[in-house]
Design a protein around this motif. Structure first.
Motif, short mmCIF file in Angstrom:
data_model
loop_
_atom_site.label_atom_id
_atom_site.label_comp_id
_atom_site.label_asym_id
_atom_site.label_seq_id
_atom_site.Cartn_x
_atom_site.Cartn_y
_atom_site.Cartn_z
N THR A 941 0.93 -1.15 -0.15
CA THR A 941 -0.05 0.01 -0.08
C THR A 941 0.84 1.15 -0.01
N TYR A 942 0.57 2.10 -0.88
CA TYR A 942 1.41 3.37 -1.02
C TYR A 942 0.76 4.54 -0.31
N THR A 943 1.37 4.90 0.60
CA THR A 943 0.66 5.92 1.65
C THR A 943 1.13 7.25 1.57
N ARG A 944 0.28 8.35 1.37
CA ARG A 944 0.78 9.71 1.43
C ARG A 944 -0.15 10.54 2.36
N ARG A 945 -0.02 11.57 2.85
CA ARG A 945 -0.46 12.58 3.62
C ARG A 945 -1.37 13.41 2.71
N ARG A 996 -8.19 13.07 0.62
CA ARG A 996 -8.50 11.71 0.91
C ARG A 996 -9.50 10.93 -0.19
N SER A 999 -7.54 8.18 -2.71
CA SER A 999 -7.40 6.82 -1.88
C SER A 999 -8.30 5.80 -2.59
N GLN A 1020 -3.18 5.08 -0.50
CA GLN A 1020 -4.01 5.49 0.77
C GLN A 1020 -3.45 7.03 1.13
N VAL A 1022 -4.00 9.75 3.92
CA VAL A 1022 -4.09 9.90 5.21
C VAL A 1022 -4.30 11.22 5.51
N ALA A 1054 -6.76 6.29 8.38
CA ALA A 1054 -5.75 5.27 9.01
C ALA A 1054 -6.26 4.78 10.23
#
Length: 1261
Positions: A941-945, A996, A999, A1020, A1022, A1054
Motif C-alpha cells: 500500500t502506497y501511503t501519502r498524507r 482523501r 485513496s 492510501q 491519510v 488510517a
C-alpha cells in the motif's frame, strides 16, 4: 641479603640426624657424627660439578624431622642453659628458628682417593658459655660436606689440583655486624676468546644473582693491559644471618672452576644483655632502616644468665602462649608492645608441644642406615596390640608374599618388626607404618661401599698396527668405571677405535690397530681409586729393497717411478722439488704392500725436477731426478684463427703473439716473402721471449696484407709455420632508402647494399628516423637487420617523417645514407563495435552500434551501412550519404525476406574493416507480450498524507507500443483529478495535491493485440483523525475517576494508534497530560487531589498525529473528602481464543533467477496455529530448496536460488482447533530473455521460437 637456608639435606629431601650426647653433659661436649649414605646420584654430583643455568629447588624438610628439631630447640628458647636429655641443641642465626647450614668444600677438586661416599652431620651440643668468636666456626653449625670420614682424619690429604681458571680466589673473612666486606675473584683472559661466566652461591644452591640490592652488590671489571677479569661481591651492612659458607663458580666453554669460602659475623661487643620483650618489640621512632626487624632468636642466642634485678615482673610469653589468638592485640597493647607483626612472627616460631601418641608406645627412629647387601630391622612398639598395622614404602603398601623373602614381618608381644633382607639401592626410600589413624615415618639409607682397584693396569710398549689390551681388576663385579687418556675420557661409541669390555671384576680397554697417536697415559677411575699406566707406540725399522732411479723422458711420454720398502703397510708422500704431489686425473699414486709407485700419464716440462719419496714417520727418504726433452713447435692451433688468418682494422696496432715450445729454447726468425723482419724495426718488428714469439705492427696499412713465415731451430730439430694477415675497414654508406607504402603508424622502406663492404661481409643494417621539422634522429632497431627492407612502426599520424640506413660489418658501422623523401602516416579507423538489431518491422530494420575503439589522426567522417539478401554476395549501400549517428533504419525491404547487415567507418584514409551481424535478420514485425514491472515499493500500500504530491512511475514492456489504460475501483479516472502520462516503456500517474478522495485501488492494464497484463496499485491518502465522539465519567471513588469514550467518527483514513488523556482543575482550567499513546477506550485516572473538581478531554491519534480538537466531558468529577465508596463491577474473563486469521496476506512477488527470495505473511490465532506451505496446491515437505520459519506469528518461506521452474501459485495455510485460513500469491522468476533481447543478441529465429514455446508451456503450468 637472603636468609640462610638448610643446605645439608640428603638429595632425596631427608636431613641427617645426630645422636644424643653422653650422660655427663659437661661442656664442652664432643662432636657426634652420624654417617648417612646418599644415593649414587648425589655422589656423582659431588664428584663432578655441573654448571647449571638456574636455581636448584631446595628439598623440603620432612615433618617428623621438623617436629623433632622444634622439640629440641624449645629448652634454649626458654632461656635454659642445660642440655635436654636425649636432645641435641642447634645454634640459631639471624631470624631463622632452624639451624644454619654451611657447606664445607674445596675449590673444585675431585674427592680424595681414600674418601668414601658417606656424608657426615656434625652438631654441637648446646652450651651457652660459648664465646662470640666461636659462633662462626665450622663445627658450630650443621655441616654436610665432602670431607673425610672420622677414621681418616689422621691420614694425609692429597693436594688438590691447581685451579684452571681462577688466578686469585676469594678468601674467607670476618666482619662485625653492620660492617662491609668485599670478596674478590680474578680470571686471566689471555687464552679466552670471550668473558667467562661467574656465579656466586650461598650454601649449596642459593644463587645470589637474584638477591642483589642494598645489602649485596656484584661488580665486574676488565683490565685491558693485564688481560685480567676481576669479579667482586660486596656485602654492605652485614647482619648475623649473613654468616655461612659461600661458593664462587667460573665457567668458560668446557672449562670449569670453583672455590668455597666462609664469612664470619662478629658482634660489636655492645650486645644487649638485659632484653625485655616489651622493649624488644617496640618500633623505632627514629625511622632507621632496620626498624621493626629485630631478630628475637638472635637475642636469645647471646643471652647471658638471667639476673634477678633485670627480669621483667610479668612473663608476657606465658600469657601469650595461654591466650587465644584474638586476644594477642589486647595483650600487646596492655604491656606496651607496638611491633605486633614482629610479635606474631615470633609466635609462629615457638614450637608446639607434641601430643602423646595413643597408638604407638614407641615409634620408628627418624632414620636408619644399612650397608648394601645387609639386612635391617624396623621396630615399633604398640600401645594397643589389637590395632591393625600396615607398612608402606614411598606411600605404597608392603604386602607379605609367601614366595618372597625380601620382607619378613614378626610379632613379639606389642612389638611389630619388619625385616628387609639383602638391601640394595632400591630399598633406599621413605618407610611409614600406620596403626589406625596414626602414622609414623622414617628414612632408610643404603650405604654403598666405594669400588677399589685390586689390580692396576700395566704399562705397554709396542709398535704400530699391533693390538693393545689394558686390563684392570676392581673389588666389585659390574662396577661403573671410567677410562681416561691424558686426562680426557676415552670415547667408546660405535665408530670409536676403542673397545671396552667387562668380565666380572675385570675391565679391559682394547685397541685393535694401534697407531702412534695412541701413545699416552691411560687411566681408569673408580669410586674408590685410580690406576694409570703409560702406553708407547713406536714405528717399525725401515728397509729399502729398491731405490728410485734417475730418468730422461721425452715430452708427452709417461713417467713411472717405483720403489720397494719394508714394512709394507707404511704410507708415504711424494715430493717434486720440495713441493707435495697430490694425485689427480694425470698423476696416480699407488701403494700395494711394500711397493710404492708414482705414475704420470703424459709428461710436461713442469714435471722435470728432483723427486723424493718420504715414508710417513721416518726420517729416511728416497730421491731421483727426471729430465724432459722436447723438439721445437709452433702452436698456431691455440690461437683459434680460421685458416691461420688474422684480420685487423686499418690504422690500428697489431700485436700477434704465437706460443712456441722446445727444450732447449729455440731460435726464432720472422719473414715476409724473402724479407726478414728484424727486432730493431720501427713500424714492423719481431720479438721473442720465454715460450712465445710476437709480431708487432704499430699502424696497419693495406700493404701489410700478406703471408708471414715463422722458422724455429734448436738442437733437437727445426719447425716452420705461416700466418696470413688481412687488413680491413668499415663499409661505404648505402644509397638513400625508398618508402613505397605508408600506413597509419607504419611504413615500408627498402634500400640497396653499399658498393664497398670494407673487406668484410655486411653483417646487417641500422635504421634511424626523425620528424621532418626535427634534427634529432632516433634508432629504430638494436639488433642488426639482415634484409634490405624494414617496416618502421609507432609513428604519429599526420606528422611527416624521414628515414636513413647504416651498414654494419665486422669492423664497424658505416656513415649514414642520405635521408629518404618525407612521408606522412595516415590510417583508417578500427571497425565499429557492438552492432545489434534495435527494431524490426514488416519493411524496415533498425540497427545501432558504437563508435570504433581507435579513430586515429585522420578523424571520423561518418558511417556507411550496407545490406544484402541472405544467399547472395550483392551488398547494397543503404545510405547514399555518410551518417554521423550510430543508429540507422534500413527502409524499403520486402516483408518476410532475410538480410545481412554490416557497417563501415569512413575517414580521410578510407573505409575501415566492416562490422557484420553474425546471423541474418527476418524482416517481420515482432510481437512482444506486454509485461508490467511494478516497483517494489508499489507492491504494498502506497501511503501519502493529504496535501502531498503523488508521482508514481510504473515501467512496462511490450512490442509494438502497448495500449495503457487506468481504472479506479473499476471506473475510468477523471483527468481533472489525476494526471496520467504514457510513453513507450512506462506510465506516470501524478497528483499535484493529494486528497482523501484519491485513496483507492488503481488498476493498470497494458495490451498488445490479444496479450494483456494487469497490475493493481493501492494508494492510501491519510489525514489527522477526528476527536472521540463521546467522553463520559463512568464512576468517581476516592481519588480515582473512571472515563469511557467511543471511537472517533473520522479516523483520518488510517487506523487509530492511541489516545492522549488530559485533565484540568475547574479553578484554573489549565490542562495537564495524564497519559499518552493509550490504546483502549476506557481508563481510570488515579492520584487525584481530594476536594478538587476536574474536567477531562481526550485526543485521538493515528499515523499522522493527534486530532486537531479534543472531546471534553460535559460534567465535572468532584473528589469527595469523606464517605468514599467504591463500586466494584463484576469482572468476566475474556475469551482470547480465536480461529486463524491472516493480518498480513501474501503479496505477488517477482524474483530474479539465482538469487534467494522470501514470501512473508502474518497470522493471528489462539491456540497457536499449524502453518503449512503449498506450491500449486501441493504441500512442500522436506525439500532442501525451501526453508520455512515462524516467529511471533510471522510466517516466512525462503526459496534458495530459484529458477524459472520455481514460479507458480504459493499458498500459506494456518490450522487450529477453531478453524483454518489461507492466503495465496503468485511468484514469477525472471531469468530468461525476451524475443527482442534475443534478436539483439543475434540468435537465429528457429532457436528463438523454440525458447518462446518452452516459456509459454512453463507459464501455463
Amino acid at each position: 641479603m637472603p636468609e640462610p637456608t638448610k643446605k645439608d639435606e640428603m638429595p632425596n629431601g631427608q636431613p641427617e640426624e645426630s645422636v644424643a650426647p653422653d650422660s655427663k653433659g659437661a661442656p664442652p661436649l664432643p662432636e657426634i657424627s652420624l654417617e648417612i649414605s646418599p644415593p649414587p646420584e648425589a655422589v656423582a654430583e659431588v664428584k663432578e660439578p655441573v654448571e647449571t643455568d638456574g636455581k636448584k629447588p631446595e628439598p623440603a624438610e620432612p615433618e617428623p624431622l621438623q617436629a623433632m628439631m622444634a622439640h629440641e630447640l624449645s629448652p634454649i628458647e626458654n632461656g635454659s642453659n642445660q642440655p635436654q636429655t636425649g636432645g641435641v641443641g642447634v645454634k640459631e642465626q639471624a631470624e631463622s628458628a632452624n639451624s644454619t647450614v654451611k657447606e664445607e668444600g674445596h675449590c673444585s677438586p675431585p674427592l680424595p682417593e681414600d674418601a668414601s661416599s658417606i656424608k657426615k652431620l656434625s652438631v654441637d651440643l648446646p652450651n651457652d658459655s660459648v664465646t662470640v668468636p666461636a659462633m662462626g666456626r665450622k663445627d658450630s653449625v650443621w655441616s654436610l660436606g665432602d670431607g673425610q670420614a672420622p677414621e681418616d682424619l689422621d691420614k694425609p690429604i692429597d693436594t688438590p689440583p691447581l685451579s684452571i681458571l681462577l688466578i686469585e680466589k676469594p678468601q674467607s673473612g670476618t666482619v662485625n655486624v653492620g660492617g662491609d666486606i668485599t670478596f674478590v675473584a680474578k680470571v686471566e683472559a689471555k687464552d679466552l676468546l670471550r668473558k667467562p661466566t661467574i656465579k656466586w652461591f650461598k650454601g649449596k644452591w642459593m644463587d645470589l644473582a637474584s638477591k642483589t640490592g642494598k645489602h649485596l652488590q656484584l661488580k665486574e671489571t676488565f683490565d685491558r693491559v693485564t688481560k685480567i677479569h676481576t669479579f667482586e661481591m660486596h656485602i654492605i651492612k652485614a647482619k648475623e644471618n649473613y654468616a655461612g659458607n659461600y661458593r664462587c663458580e667460573v665457567t668458560y666453554k668446557d672449562k670449569f672452576d670453583s672455590c668455597s669460602f666462609d664469612l664470619e659475623i662478629k658482634e660489636d661487643g655492645q650486645g644487649s644483655q638485659n632484653i625485655d620483650i616489651r622493649s624488644a618489640f617496640k618500633r623505632s621512632s627514629e625511622g632507621q632502616e632496620d626498624a621493626g626487624e629485630l631478630d628475637f632468636s638472635g637475642l636469645l642466642k647471646h643471652r647471658e644468665p638471667k639476673q634477678q634485678d633485670d627480669t621483667p615482673e610479668v612473663d608476657v610469653w606465658e600469657i601469650l602462649k595461654n591466650a587465644r589468638p584474638d586476644e594477642y592485640e589486647k595483650i600487646a597493647f596492655m604491656y606496651g608492645i607496638t611491633d605486633l607483626r614482629g610479635l606474631l612472627k615470633r609466635m609462629k616460631k615457638i614450637p608446639k608441644e607434641e601430643k602423646k601418641s595413643e597408638a604407638f608406645a614407641k615409634k620408628l627412629e627418624p632414620a636408619y642406615q644399612v650397608d648394601k647387601g645387609g639386612k635391617i630391622r624396623l621396630v615399633v612398639d604398640l600401645a594397643d596390640p589389637t590395632v591393625d598395622l600396615k607398612w608402606y614404602k614411598n606411600g605404597q603398601e608392603i604386602r607379605p608374599s609367601p614366595n618372597q623373602r625380601k620382607y619378613i614381618f614378626e610379632h613379639k608381644g606389642t612389638q611389630r618388626i619388619m625385616v628387609i633382607n639383602n638391601c640394595n639401592s632400591n630399598d633406599d626410600a621413605a618407610y611409614s607404618v600406620a596403626a589406625g589413624d596414626e602414622k609414623c615415618t622414617t628414612e632408610l639409607f643404603v650405604k654403598e661401599l666405594p669400588v677399589k682397584i685390586v689390580k692396576d693396569i700395566e704399562a705397554v710398549k709396542t709398535t704400530v698396527n699391533e693390538r693393545i689390551e689394558l686390563e684392570c681388576e676392581v673389588s666389585e663385579a659390574g662396577a661403573q668405571v671410567k677410562w681416561m687418556k691424558n686426562g680426557v675420557e676415552v670415547p667408546t661409541g660405535v665408530r670409536s677405535r676403542y673397545r671396552v669390555k667387562c668380565e666380572g671384576t675385570k675391565h679391559f680397554l682394547v685397541i685393535d690397530d694401534a697407531s702412534r697417536e695412541d701413545t699416552g697415559t691411560y687411566s681408569i677411575m673408580a669410586s674408590g681409586g685410580t690406576s694409570e699406566a703409560r702406553v708407547q707406540v713406536d714405528l717399525k725399522p725401515l728397509k729399502i729393497y729398491q731405490d728410485l732411479q734417475d730418468m730422461t723422458v721425452l715430452l708427452g711420454q709417461p713417467i713411472k717411478l717405483h720403489c720397494e720398502i719394508y714394512p709394507g703397510n707404511v704410507p708415504g708422500r711424494w715430493y717434486r722439488n720440495g713441493q707435495l704431489i697430490q694425485p689427480n686425473d694425470r698423476i696416480n699414486i699407488l701403494q700395494r704392500h711394500k711397493n710404492h709407485r708414482l705414475e704420470i700419464e703424459t709428461s710436461s716440462l713442469h714435471d722435470a725436477g728432483d723427486y723424493t719419496f718420504v715414508p710417513e714417520g721416518y726420517s729416511q727418504s728416497l730421491s731421483a731426478k727426471i729430465h724432459i726433452v722436447d723438439p721445437p713447435r709452433v702452436h698456431l692451433d691455440s690461437l683459434n684463427f680460421p685458416e691461420n688468418t688474422v684480420t685487423v682494422v686499418a690504422g690500428n696496432k697489431l700485436r700477434l703473439e704465437i706460443p712456441i715450445s722446445g727444450e732447449p729454447a729455440p731460435r726464432v726468425v720472422w719473414m715476409k716473402g724473402e724479407r726478414v723482419i728484424l727486432e730493431s724495426g720501427h713500424r714492423v718488428r719481431a720479438e721473442t721471449y720465454g715460450d712465445q714469439t710476437s709480431l708487432t705492427i704499430e699502424v696497419t696499412e693495406r700493404e701489410d696484407t700478406g703471408n708471414y713465415k715463422i722458422v724455429l731451430q734448436n738442437e733437437a730439430g727445426e719447425a716452420t709455420a705461416s700466418v696470413k694477415i688481412k687488413v680491413v675497414d668499415i663499409p661505404d654508406p648505402p644509397e638513400a632508402p625508398l618508402v613505397p607504402v605508408v600506413g597509419g603508424d607504419w611504413c615500408s622502406m627498402t634500400w640497396e647494399p653499399p658498393k664497398y663492404d670494407g673487406g668484410s661481409p655486411i653483417l646487417g643494417y641500422f635504421i634511424e628516423r626523425k620528424k621532418k621539422q626535427s634534427s634529432r634522429w632516433m634508432r629504430l632497431n638494436f639488433d642488426l637487420i639482415k634484409e634490405t627492407s624494414f617496416e618502421p612502426k609507432k609513428m604519429i599520424e599526420g606528422v611527416p617523417y624521414e628515414v636513413r640506413v647504416f651498414a654494419v660489418n665486422a669492423i664497424g658501422v658505416s656513415k649514414p645514407s642520405e635521408p629518404s623523401k618525407a612521408f606522412t602516416p595516415l590510417a583508417v579507423t578500427s571497425e565499429p563495435t557492438m552492432l545489434v538489431v534495435d527494431d524490426v518491422t514488416d519493411t524496415t530494420v533498425t540497427v545501432k552500434w558504437r563508435p570504433p575503439e581507435t579513430i586515429g589522426a585522420a578523424g571520423l567522417d561518418g558511417y556507411l551501412v550496407e545490406y544484402c539478401v541472405e544467399g547472395t554476395d550483392d551488398w547494397v549501400v543503404s545510405n547514399k550519404e555518410l551518417t554521423e549517428k550510430t543508429r540507422y533504419t534500413i527502409t524499403g525491404l520486402s516483408p518476410g525476406c532475410k538480410i545481412l547487415v554490416r557497417v563501415k567507418a569512413i575517414n580521410a584514409a578510407g573505409a575501415s574493416a566492416p562490422r557484420s551481424l553474425q546471423h541474418s535478420i527476418l524482416v517481420k514485425e515482432v510481437i512482444e507480450p506486454p509485461k508490467i514491472r511494478v516497483p517494489r515499493h508499489l507492491k504494498q500500500t502506497y501511503t501519502r498524507r493529504v496535501g502531498e504530491a503523488v508521482n508514481l512511475v510504473v515501467p512496462f514492456m511490450g512490442k509494438p507500443r502497448p495500449k495503457v489504460t487506468w481504472l479506479k475501483e473499476g471506473k475510468p479516472i477523471e483527468p481533472t483529478h489525476v494526471s496520467i502520462r504514457n510513453s513507450d516503456c512506462d506510465s506516470i500517474i501524478f497528483i499535484r495535491k493529494a486528497e482523501r478522495s484519491h485513496s483507492g485501488k488503481y488498476e493498470m492494464t497494458v495490451q498488445v493485440d490479444n496479450h494483456v497484463d494487469k497490475a493493481i496499485i493501492d494508494i492510501q491518502i491519510v489525514d489527522l483523525p477526528g476527536p472521540p465522539q463521546c467522553v463520559t465519567i463512568e464512576d468517581v471513588w476516592g481519588g480515582n475517576v473512571a472515563l469511557v469514550w467511543t471511537l472517533p467518527k473520522d479516523n483520518g483514513n488510517a487506523p487509530i494508534t492511541g489516545y492522549t488523556i488530559q485533565k484540568a482543575d475547574k479553578k484554573t482550567m489549565e490542562w495537564f497530560t495524564c497519559i499518552e499513546h493509550y490504546h483502549r477506550t476506557c481508563i481510570t485516572i488515579t492520584e487525584l487531589v481530594v476536594g478538587n473538581e476536574y474536567f477531562f478531554r481526550i485526543f485521538s491519534e493515528n499515523m499522522c498525529g493527534l486530532s486537531e480538537t479534543a472531546t471534553q466531558t460535559k460534567k465535572s468529577a468532584l473528589i469527595v473528602k469523606e464517605g468514599l465508596q467504591v463500586k466494584t463491577q463484576e469482572y468476566n474473563d475474556h475469551d482470547f481464543k480465536e480461529a486463524p486469521r491472516f493480518t498480513q496476506p501474501l503479496i505477488n512477488t517477482f524474483a530474479v533467477a539465482g538469487y534467494n527470495t522470501t514470501l512473508n505473511c502474518s497470522v493471528r490465532a489462539n491456540p497457536r496455529a499449524k502453518v503449512i506451505w503449498m506450491k500449486n496446491k501441493i504441500i512442500i515437505i522436506d525439500d532442501p530448496r525451501y526453508r520455512m520459519f515462524s516467529n511471533q506469528g510471522v510466517c516466512t518461506l525462503e526459496i534458495r536460488k530459484p529458477s524459472p521452474y520455481d514460479g507458480g501459485l504459493y499458498t500459506c495455510k494456518a490450522i487450529n482447533d477453531l478453524g483454518e485460513a489461507q492466503v495465496d500469491c503468485k511468484l514469477e522468476v525472471k531469468g530468461g530473455f525476451t524475443f527482442y533481447e534475443l534478436m539483439q543478441r543475434g540468435v537465429p529465429l528457429h532457436l528463438i521460437d523454440k525458447y518462446m514455446n518452452e516459456a509459454k508451456i512453463v507459464e501455463q503450468k
